[in-house]
Design an enzyme around this catalytic site. Sequence first.
Site, PDB file in Angstrom:
ATOM      1  N   CYS A  99       0.739  -1.056   0.054  1.00 20.93           N
ATOM      2  CA  CYS A  99      -0.008  -0.080   0.034  1.00 20.93           C
ATOM      3  C   CYS A  99       0.936   1.185   0.159  1.00 20.93           C
ATOM      4  O   CYS A  99       1.786   1.216   0.687  1.00 20.93           O
ATOM      5  CB  CYS A  99      -0.927   0.022   1.183  1.00 20.93           C
ATOM      6  SG  CYS A  99      -2.009   1.402   1.420  1.00 20.93           S
ATOM      7  N   HIS A 144      -9.312  -3.922  -0.780  1.00 23.50           N
ATOM      8  CA  HIS A 144      -8.368  -3.607  -0.223  1.00 23.50           C
ATOM      9  C   HIS A 144      -8.852  -1.906   0.287  1.00 23.50           C
ATOM     10  O   HIS A 144      -8.596  -1.630   1.330  1.00 23.50           O
ATOM     11  CB  HIS A 144      -7.046  -3.566  -1.004  1.00 23.50           C
ATOM     12  CG  HIS A 144      -5.907  -2.818  -0.527  1.00 23.50           C
ATOM     13  ND1 HIS A 144      -4.801  -3.493   0.272  1.00 23.50           N
ATOM     14  CD2 HIS A 144      -5.373  -1.293  -0.337  1.00 23.50           C
ATOM     15  CE1 HIS A 144      -4.034  -2.309   0.720  1.00 23.50           C
ATOM     16  NE2 HIS A 144      -4.131  -1.289   0.264  1.00 23.50           N
ATOM     17  N   GLU A 145      -9.380  -1.479  -0.933  1.00 19.18           N
ATOM     18  CA  GLU A 145      -9.628   0.108  -0.651  1.00 19.18           C
ATOM     19  C   GLU A 145     -10.507   0.092   0.273  1.00 19.18           C
ATOM     20  O   GLU A 145     -10.748   1.061   1.105  1.00 19.18           O
ATOM     21  CB  GLU A 145      -9.991   0.596  -2.107  1.00 19.18           C
ATOM     22  CG  GLU A 145      -8.783   0.581  -3.040  1.00 19.18           C
ATOM     23  CD  GLU A 145      -7.435   0.949  -2.609  1.00 19.18           C
ATOM     24  OE1 GLU A 145      -7.362   1.698  -1.721  1.00 19.18           O
ATOM     25  OE2 GLU A 145      -6.402   0.569  -3.138  1.00 19.18           O
ATOM     26  N   HIS A 153      -9.752   0.240   3.860  1.00 19.50           N
ATOM     27  CA  HIS A 153      -9.368   1.758   4.060  1.00 19.50           C
ATOM     28  C   HIS A 153     -10.623   2.452   4.740  1.00 19.50           C
ATOM     29  O   HIS A 153     -10.504   3.171   5.733  1.00 19.50           O
ATOM     30  CB  HIS A 153      -8.727   2.493   2.955  1.00 19.50           C
ATOM     31  CG  HIS A 153      -7.260   2.242   2.852  1.00 19.50           C
ATOM     32  ND1 HIS A 153      -6.335   2.650   3.526  1.00 19.50           N
ATOM     33  CD2 HIS A 153      -6.519   1.507   1.742  1.00 19.50           C
ATOM     34  CE1 HIS A 153      -5.157   2.198   3.291  1.00 19.50           C
ATOM     35  NE2 HIS A 153      -5.194   1.669   2.136  1.00 19.50           N
TER      36      HIS A 153
END
Length: 137
Positions: free
Chosen positions: A86, A127-128, A131
């Site tokens: 990342c 993944h995003e 976040h």
Amino acid sequence: MVKSIIKDVNFLKIKSTLVTKDDVYLYDDLMDTLKFYQNRCVGMAANMIGISKRAIIFEDEDKKYVVMFNPVIIKKTDEYEAEEGCLSLDGVRKTKRYKKIKVEYYTKDFSKRIKTYSGFVAQIILHEMDHLDGIII
């Protein structure tokens, strides 16, 4: 506008709030910033550029950028273990992902969409979305 990448883990742990029509500027900021980092990055969440709003951008299977506002995973199948890096974090980490996901989200003009993604694109989206939920892999 190209924004700086946030590396403050305490900030990144803050759960993002819903995007409203007042936040549509995020579309351009995410687009400009991901294009700037395209050699090192295939996806980005708004909190990575300092805005704790539920917005992500990623490169899809056709190598086009997609911006999602307020994305929600409505289905996921075939869990597996992945290793990811990342821009906001140092190193590579192991995490759980899914081979296929169905996502409900809104476009820049706040039209609702539902789309299924698989493979590496699904991994990027997951993944995003971590976040957005303040999850640090």
